[in-house]
Design a protein around this motif. Sequence first.
Motif, PDB file in Angstrom:
ATOM      1  N   UNK A 195       1.021  -1.095  -0.302  1.00 36.62           N
ATOM      2  CA  UNK A 195       0.258   0.173  -0.001  1.00 36.62           C
ATOM      3  C   UNK A 195       0.618   1.434   0.121  1.00 36.62           C
ATOM      4  N   UNK A 196      -0.047   2.671   0.548  1.00 40.58           N
ATOM      5  CA  UNK A 196       0.935   3.893  -0.021  1.00 40.58           C
ATOM      6  C   UNK A 196       0.484   4.538   1.385  1.00 40.58           C
ATOM      7  N   UNK A 197       0.889   5.182   2.046  1.00 37.71           N
ATOM      8  CA  UNK A 197       0.676   6.099   2.948  1.00 37.71           C
ATOM      9  C   UNK A 197       0.380   7.694   3.050  1.00 37.71           C
ATOM     10  N   UNK A 198      -0.208   8.439   3.725  1.00 33.05           N
ATOM     11  CA  UNK A 198      -0.453   9.627   2.908  1.00 33.05           C
ATOM     12  C   UNK A 198       0.552  10.901   2.037  1.00 33.05           C
ATOM     13  N   UNK A 199       1.644  10.063   2.572  1.00 29.71           N
ATOM     14  CA  UNK A 199       2.437  11.104   1.890  1.00 29.71           C
ATOM     15  C   UNK A 199       3.139  10.406   0.498  1.00 29.71           C
ATOM     16  N   UNK A 200       2.647   9.250  -0.527  1.00 28.01           N
ATOM     17  CA  UNK A 200       2.859   8.285  -0.955  1.00 28.01           C
ATOM     18  C   UNK A 200       3.942   7.487  -1.486  1.00 28.01           C
ATOM     19  N   UNK A 201       4.609   6.930   0.330  1.00 26.63           N
ATOM     20  CA  UNK A 201       5.733   6.141   0.586  1.00 26.63           C
ATOM     21  C   UNK A 201       4.402   4.765   0.725  1.00 26.63           C
ATOM     22  N   UNK A 202       5.234   4.091  -0.380  1.00 26.80           N
ATOM     23  CA  UNK A 202       5.309   2.645   0.151  1.00 26.80           C
ATOM     24  C   UNK A 202       5.651   1.654   1.346  1.00 26.80           C
ATOM     25  N   UNK A 203       4.972   0.896   1.613  1.00 26.18           N
ATOM     26  CA  UNK A 203       4.872   0.562   2.927  1.00 26.18           C
ATOM     27  C   UNK A 203       3.883  -1.417   2.343  1.00 26.18           C
ATOM     28  N   UNK A 204       4.448  -1.924   2.993  1.00 22.53           N
ATOM     29  CA  UNK A 204       3.977  -3.371   3.015  1.00 22.53           C
ATOM     30  C   UNK A 204       3.551  -3.973   4.410  1.00 22.53           C
ATOM     31  N   UNK A 205       2.630  -4.702   4.406  1.00 20.46           N
ATOM     32  CA  UNK A 205       1.700  -6.052   6.152  1.00 20.46           C
ATOM     33  C   UNK A 205       1.310  -6.853   5.840  1.00 20.46           C
ATOM     34  N   UNK A 206       2.286  -7.764   6.514  1.00 15.21           N
ATOM     35  CA  UNK A 206       1.670  -8.982   6.308  1.00 15.21           C
ATOM     36  C   UNK A 206       0.578  -9.346   7.095  1.00 15.21           C
ATOM     37  N   UNK A 207       0.352 -10.349   6.435  1.00 20.82           N
ATOM     38  CA  UNK A 207      -0.879 -10.902   6.692  1.00 20.82           C
ATOM     39  C   UNK A 207      -0.576 -12.897   6.884  1.00 20.82           C
ATOM     40  N   UNK A 208      -1.490 -12.487   7.295  1.00 20.91           N
ATOM     41  CA  UNK A 208      -1.279 -14.533   8.197  1.00 20.91           C
ATOM     42  C   UNK A 208      -2.230 -15.547   7.434  1.00 20.91           C
ATOM     43  N   UNK A 209      -3.900 -14.992   7.240  1.00 18.21           N
ATOM     44  CA  UNK A 209      -4.817 -15.142   6.821  1.00 18.21           C
ATOM     45  C   UNK A 209      -4.805 -16.507   6.169  1.00 18.21           C
ATOM     46  N   UNK A 210      -4.020 -16.885   5.363  1.00 19.91           N
ATOM     47  CA  UNK A 210      -3.684 -17.867   4.055  1.00 19.91           C
ATOM     48  C   UNK A 210      -2.937 -18.340   4.436  1.00 19.91           C
TER      49      UNK A 210
END
Length: 252
Positions: A195-210
Amino acid sequence: MRILLTNDDGINAPGFAVLEKIAAQLSDDVWVCAPAEEKSGAGHSLTLNEPVRLRRHGERRYSVTGTPTDSVMLALRTILQDKKPDLILSGVNRGANLGDDITYSGTVSAAMEGALAGIRSIALSQVLNRDSDHAAFDAAEQWGEKVLRPLLGTPFPERTLVNVNFPPLAADRINGIRIVRQGFHDYSRGSVVEGRDPRGLKYYWFGLHAIEHTLDHGTDLEAMADGHVAVTPLQLDLTHEASLAALAERYE
């Protein structure tokens, strides 16, 4: 019996209140030292690059601005240094600590720290089903003492601990208790959300549901699938004994 309680969800977590109820059935000498905020996934980490603060919230009740491991260390070296606990209980975690989860788990790692200190230590986690119509921690609250009582009189070998997981069921639907080994997940299917934060910088978020569960026979994962409380003895010696001789030959 002196009991120390800790967790990784934070001192104000609903599961921690359940753990306090369980501990009260076992002793009237119960102490609390837990992270001030949630530290899920902290593993067996220590806070080394900033100071850690110990805060008192009442008689026998403290929080730590650090990890679950910090909490156990500070409790043993400060507030309980004159009389160590006989038992350390960590949890009740919100969610599973099954299979490979234990390597990431702050809940299990707090119990590991207790085991390293030579204290009988047990981690407890409540597997959740968010669509259920029963209270989230019903299984842990009703079965906690039943699981813990036999463990109090059982010798724990040096540098071992016990990991307990309660199934996502109402207490009256649980089929019993199983002593099982650690299972394994297929983490290759875990998700990473970009995703991208309000400043337009890219981030990654780990998910474990799958993540896929491999239901090998006799494991904690199978016990959950069959509606049982899973009790798993763990050891802190990670040496793969079978490889010692083969590796030694490489250096002759």
